[in-house]
Structure formats: structure tokens, C-alpha cells
Design an enzyme around this catalytic site. Structure first.
Site, short mmCIF file in Angstrom:
data_model
loop_
_atom_site.label_atom_id
_atom_site.label_comp_id
_atom_site.label_asym_id
_atom_site.label_seq_id
_atom_site.Cartn_x
_atom_site.Cartn_y
_atom_site.Cartn_z
N GLU A 47 0.85 -1.20 0.00
CA GLU A 47 0.00 0.00 0.00
C GLU A 47 0.88 1.24 0.00
OE1 GLU A 47 -2.66 0.57 3.39
OE2 GLU A 47 -2.80 2.72 2.91
N ARG A 51 0.38 10.31 0.92
CA ARG A 51 0.78 11.36 1.86
C ARG A 51 1.94 12.19 1.38
NH1 ARG A 51 1.12 7.41 7.04
NH2 ARG A 51 -0.95 6.57 6.69
N THR A 74 -4.51 6.65 1.72
CA THR A 74 -5.93 6.68 2.01
C THR A 74 -6.71 7.24 0.83
OG1 THR A 74 -5.62 7.01 4.39
CG2 THR A 74 -7.63 7.87 3.46
N LYS A 134 -10.67 -3.20 6.61
CA LYS A 134 -9.51 -2.77 7.40
C LYS A 134 -10.02 -2.44 8.80
CE LYS A 134 -6.19 1.11 7.53
NZ LYS A 134 -5.24 1.87 6.71
C1 3PG Z 1 -1.57 3.76 8.14
O1 3PG Z 1 -0.83 4.71 7.88
O2 3PG Z 1 -2.41 3.26 7.40
C2 3PG Z 1 -1.43 3.18 9.46
O3 3PG Z 1 -1.50 4.21 10.37
C3 3PG Z 1 -0.16 2.43 9.63
O4 3PG Z 1 -0.03 2.24 10.98
P1 3PG Z 1 1.39 1.94 11.63
O5 3PG Z 1 2.31 3.05 11.25
O6 3PG Z 1 1.11 1.90 13.10
O7 3PG Z 1 1.85 0.63 11.10
#
Ligand code: 3PG
Length: 217
Positions: A47, A51, A74, A134
Site C-alpha cells: 500500500e 501522503r 488513504t 480494514k
Molecule cells: C496507516 O498509515 O495506514 C497506518 O496508520 C499504519 O499504521 P502503523 O504506522 O502503526 O503501522
């Protein structure tokens, strides 16, 4: 693509490897070696987070790496869905879900792993055909204890827990009947990207890939 087909595709993607690395990549030149290191370590499903300003270019590069299946997250809007698809993303991820986002993914035929944080959210997504979700933010929501409790009344839904997961606790999640895989950023930390330590990232990926639990789910 019907929601059922999309969900069967996300189920397939979530059972290829036990961990989906969550990637924050801010240099295009890192995309190909990073993806290659992760694939070599046994984690082909990735993924790329939207960002950084270069995220879509990173997805484009990774989509051309042999064996790599790259998704985008996202996703928030129809514009995100269109640009993710144009970049070559094979699936989308979101920490939650809105009707607009679900509709956009369904119209565009982009398999989505939508986020749920409560039983009602999980049920509403299930009602719409999303059997893979998720679970976010996993550790803050009670982690394995919460997921185990949910599995009893709602065995129809499977999860990719994300948020606060590492090599230390990933296996506890993977042993749950309703957890297909976990996602996390620990496999490709920003310091290792900055230093271009591809072999170290590959080793972290191998350790994560070795967490595979053989349970029929
Ligand atoms: C994300 O960015 O989707 C999650 O916050 C990843 O979480 P983590 O950094 O705790 O693995």
C-alpha cells in the site's frame, strides 16, 4: 465489478502474504528498489500512502516492478479513486468508508478495503458486500481482544488490522480466525528508505513473510 467480485479480489490480495507494508515514499527514485526489496522478501502486496506529493509517481513505478501488486491509500474521494487507477493501483484502502467513496470505487471497478472501527460499521459494510475490511486503528481499538470478540457474532467479516502492529504482535493477530493479514509501516521505516538500505528492508520483509499462519480462513 460487483461488490462481491471486488470483495473476492480483496480476499485474494489479503491472503497472498501475511503482511501488507504501508509505505510513505517521498522520492520517486526509491519506488522501484523498495518494491523489489519487499517482493524479494516475500511481500508482494503493497500500500502506497497518498501522503507525499510524489505518491502517484511512486505507484506508477511500483506497478512496473515484477511481481508487485500495488494499492493506494488513504482514498477519500472519487478524484482519489480516478487518480489511483490512472497511476496503476490495483486496489484501494481507506481507514473508514463513506457512501461516496464506496460508490466511486464500485463505479470505477477498483477493489477497496474499507475501514471499520465498530461492529455497526462492519455490519453496514457487510450489508453492502464488503466481506474484507480494514480494522483501524487496531491497537487503539483493543487489538486482538476486540477482533476475537467480534469474530463470534460476526464471523462473516474478515479483517486486515492496521495501526500499531509490528513484528512483535503481528502473529497474535494472524492467529485469529477473522484476520487474513495485517498491514503496517514497520517493514519499511523512513530511516531505512532515507539510507537506501534495501537489503535491510528485504530482511524485515522476510521476517514478516515468515509469520504466515496456515489456517483456512
Ligand atoms: C496507516 O498509515 O495506514 C497506518 O496508520 C499504519 O499504521 P502503523 O504506522 O502503526 O503501522
Amino acid at each position: 465489478m460487483t461488490t462481491e467480485c471486488a470483495s473476492s479480489e480483496t480476499h485474494r490480495l489479503c491472503t497472498i502474504a501475511p503482511v501488507i507494508p504501508v509505505l510513505v515514499v517521498d522520492q520517486i527514485k526509491h519506488a522501484a528498489p523498495l518494491a523489489a526489496a519487499l517482493v524479494a522478501g516475500g511481500l508482494p502486496v503493497l500500500e502506497v500512502t497518498l501522503r507525499t506529493p510524489v505518491a502517484h509517481d511512486v505507484i506508477k513505478e511500483m506497478a512496473n516492478v515484477d511481481g508487485c501488486i500495488v494499492g493506494a491509500g488513504t482514498l477519500l474521494s472519487d478524484v482519489d479513486v480516478t487518480s489511483a487507477l490512472e497511476a496503476g493501483a490495483k486496489f484501494g484502502v481507506s481507514p473508514g468508508a463513506t457512501d461516496a467513496l464506496l460508490g466511486a470505487c464500485e463505479t470505477a471497478n477498483l477493489p477497496l478495503i474499507p475501514g471499520s472501527a465498530t461492529v455497526s460499521e462492519a455490519m453496514r459494510l457487510y450489508e453492502r458486500g464488503y466481506i474484507v475490511q480494514k480494522f483501524f486503528p487496531a491497537e487503539a481499538l483493543g487489538g486482538t481482544a476486540t477482533l476475537k470478540a467480534i469474530s463470534a457474532p460476526l464471523p462473516q467479516v474478515s479483517f486486515c488490522p492496521t495501526g500499531g502492529i509490528s513484528i512483535m504482535n503481528a502473529k497474535d493477530y494472524l492467529c485469529l480466525t477473522n484476520t487474513l493479514c495485517v498491514a503496517g509501516s514497520w517493514v519499511a521505516p523512513s530511516i531505512l528508505l532515507k539510507q537506501e538500505k534495501w537489503n535491510t528492508i528485504s530482511t524485515l520483509a522476510s521476517e514478516a513473510a515468515a509469520l504466515k499462519v496456515t489456517l483456512l480462513k
